[in-house]
Motif scaffolding. Structure first.
Motif, PDB file in Angstrom:
ATOM      1  N   ALA A   1       1.096   4.059  -2.493  1.00  0.00           N
ATOM      2  CA  ALA A   1       0.163   5.519  -2.509  1.00  0.00           C
ATOM      3  C   ALA A   1       1.084   5.843  -2.857  1.00  0.00           C
TER       4      ALA A   1
ATOM      5  N   CYS B   1      -6.879   1.519   5.863  1.00  0.00           N
ATOM      6  CA  CYS B   1      -5.974   1.909   4.297  1.00  0.00           C
ATOM      7  C   CYS B   1      -6.378   1.128   3.076  1.00  0.00           C
TER       8      CYS B   1
ATOM      9  N   LEU C   1       1.055  -1.259   0.683  1.00  0.00           N
ATOM     10  CA  LEU C   1      -0.104  -0.171   0.709  1.00  0.00           C
ATOM     11  C   LEU C   1       0.666   1.024  -0.228  1.00  0.00           C
TER      12      LEU C   1
ATOM     13  N   ILE D   1      -2.458   7.315   3.961  1.00  0.00           N
ATOM     14  CA  ILE D   1      -2.152   5.347   3.508  1.00  0.00           C
ATOM     15  C   ILE D   1      -0.572   5.666   3.521  1.00  0.00           C
ATOM     16  N   ARG D   2       0.168   5.934   2.814  1.00  0.00           N
ATOM     17  CA  ARG D   2       1.454   5.885   3.071  1.00  0.00           C
ATOM     18  C   ARG D   2       2.199   6.193   4.360  1.00  0.00           C
TER      19      ARG D   2
ATOM     20  N   THR E   1      -8.135   2.834  -0.447  1.00  0.00           N
ATOM     21  CA  THR E   1      -7.462   2.939  -1.412  1.00  0.00           C
ATOM     22  C   THR E   1      -8.068   2.019  -2.238  1.00  0.00           C
TER      23      THR E   1
ATOM     24  N   SER F   1       0.618   3.535   6.186  1.00  0.00           N
ATOM     25  CA  SER F   1       1.285   2.292   5.877  1.00  0.00           C
ATOM     26  C   SER F   1       3.094   2.363   6.830  1.00  0.00           C
TER      27      SER F   1
ATOM     28  N   PHE G   1      -3.713   9.900  -0.185  1.00  0.00           N
ATOM     29  CA  PHE G   1      -2.637   8.387  -0.347  1.00  0.00           C
ATOM     30  C   PHE G   1      -1.540   9.099  -0.226  1.00  0.00           C
ATOM     31  N   GLU G   2      -1.504  10.255   1.048  1.00  0.00           N
ATOM     32  CA  GLU G   2      -0.111  10.723   1.798  1.00  0.00           C
ATOM     33  C   GLU G   2      -0.324  10.495   3.523  1.00  0.00           C
TER      34      GLU G   2
ATOM     35  N   ALA H   1       0.776   6.751  -6.560  1.00  0.00           N
ATOM     36  CA  ALA H   1      -0.400   7.753  -6.853  1.00  0.00           C
ATOM     37  C   ALA H   1      -0.307   9.273  -6.383  1.00  0.00           C
ATOM     38  N   CYS H   2       0.791   9.569  -5.644  1.00  0.00           N
ATOM     39  CA  CYS H   2       0.904  11.169  -5.163  1.00  0.00           C
ATOM     40  C   CYS H   2       1.765  11.546  -6.344  1.00  0.00           C
TER      41      CYS H   2
END
Length: 445
Positions: A253, A338, A249, A292-293, A342, A296, A289-290, A256-257
């Motif tokens: 992420a 998360c 993940l 989630i990063r 996602t 994670s 996504f930030e 994706a960013c």
């Protein structure tokens, strides 16, 4: 109320410090403590430590407590040390001395071991379901955009042609590998420690196979000392499984960013899934996504946290192990959150089908030209030099025709085989066995 209390009171500050966050953490375990008690007393009746007329009364009250847990109404009262004490207190209030009989043949040590395993087993089942949902979204996106080319990078330099089919599919296959870790964690978790008592067994003639079957375990932790040694080890092994999913993940992420930024513009996140700036009206930030990063990456530290708490403890129980609950139990909700976020955004993510309209990406087709020349008979090293000199001279013209056919390449994603890998692993969990056993136990009279 303390199950071990005798004729003196513990200093209030010592009590506060030693109980710590146990009341809060034990709420995660409450309904599993009830399930374990239901199995335990059913076994006690079979070895004549409970009367046949007593068992139905206890089971009925335990079902009431379980239902209260399901409704979110269960609480651990002030002055009650833990979930085990609270359940026994509730039974004693309703049934008198009969409620005091449920602890024969067990200790809070094997009781919490069992609670943790039942909780973790259920949480892993939910994690597996959410991983599969994200996997399905990624495979669907991979198939949907398999013909859309995008740059591949090494060293953050434009390297070779890739595709959105490859990009989405890569993360799907990563999850298929992660599922193997989850399966291993689940199998190690799915062994019954009940009956090990304080780690040295019991003089009561316990039927451990019976509680193993009632709770749907694959087998038991046979050696009672090892059952106690498993405290911390189970959490560490499960934490590694959670961390490997979190690693997938975190990387997704980050991509994706990066790809959502204006400098790349490879993907566009749905505007309702972005946030803004207080002074810059144009901003659409990929905060989800930030986070989630970050979450994670935090989860990837969990195995080390558990390891450092339990490290170098000799055989037997120690209160150090209590602290593991504080980092371990909440981790499942964080990972589930998360995974859900996602999958939600991947489903709505838009891809840029015209990335390669920009001539800055022409050099990534250089390898295709080298291979074309080599196919036509020119030695590979000569072809490499020829194309390299053309690039340096500014005379290289990219042929954007791609003809990759081998397994796992742009033209042959093998998504069906990746799905087979995932489905084979899923089929080996046998969740239905556990679900059926617990359903029978909850309905027992």
């Amino acid at each position: 109320m303390k199950l071990w209390e005798k004729n003196y009171e513990v200093n209030a500050e010592i009590d506060r410090f030693t109980v710590g966050r146990d009341r809060e953490m034990d709420l995660y375990l409450a309904k599993y403590d009830v399930l374990g008690s239901m199995a335990h007393i059913t076994m006690l009746e079979s070895i004549n430590l409970l009367g046949s007329d007593e068992l139905p009364l206890l089971l009925a009250e335990l079902r009431n407590i379980y239902d209260a847990c399901e409704r979110g109404e269960f609480c651990i009262e002030e002055g009650v040390e833990d979930v085990h004490s609270q359940v026994e207190l509730m039974l004693t209030r309703r049934l008198g001395d009969l409620g005091k009989k449920i602890h024969s043949g067990r200790s809070r040590n094997d009781q919490v071991l069992l609670d943790l395993k039942l909780f973790t087993r259920h949480q892993l089942q939910e994690i597996v379901g959410l991983v599969k949902e994200l996997f399905d979204e990624l495979i669907q996106k991979s198939e949907q955009h398999k013909h859309v080319l995008m740059p591949g990078y090494t060293h953050l330099q434009i390297a070779m042609p890739s595709s959105f089919g490859l990009w989405f599919g890569a993360y799907a296959e990563s999850l298929a590998d992660d599922m193997l870790f989850l399966q291993a964690a689940y199998r190690m978790c799915n062994r019954n420690p009940l009956g090990s008592a304080a780690g040295y067994g019991s003089s009561f003639p316990l039927n451990r196979q019976m509680t193993t079957d009632l709770l749907g375990f694959d087998s038991m932790n046979y050696n009672v000392v090892y059952a106690q040694m498993g405290r911390g080890k189970m959490e560490r092994n499960v934490a590694f499984a959670l961390a490997t999913v979190a690693g997938t993940l975190a990387k997704l992420a980050f991509d994706a960013c990066l790809f959502n930024s204006q400098n790349f513009s490879f993907v566009r996140l749905p505007k309702e899934c972005t946030t803004g700036s207080s002074i810059m009206p144009h901003k659409k930030n990929p905060d989800v996504f930030e986070l989630i990063r970050a979450k994670s990456n935090k989860l990837q530290a969990l195995p080390q946290q558990v390891t450092l708490i339990m490290n170098n403890l000799p055989v037997g129980y120690f209160r150090d192990l209590q602290i593991i609950k504080e980092v371990f139990l909440p981790a499942f909700d964080e990972l589930k959150d998360c995974l859900q976020m996602t999958a939600y955004i991947i489903n709505r993510m838009e891809v840029n089908e015209h990335i390669l309209d920009n001539p800055m990406y022409d050099p990534m087709f250089s390898v295709e030209e080298v291979n074309r020349l080599a196919t036509n008979g020119m030695p590979f090293r000569d072809a490499y030099k020829t194309v390299g000199l053309e690039i340096e001279a500014g005379t290289f013209h990219a042929d954007r025709h791609i003809n990759h056919t081998h397994e796992g390449s742009i033209g042959n994603l093998c998504n069906n085989r990746i799905a087979d890998l995932m489905n084979q692993t899923l089929a080996a969990f046998h969740f239905e066995k556990v679900d059926e056993a617990l359903s029978r136990l909850r309905c027992a009279k």
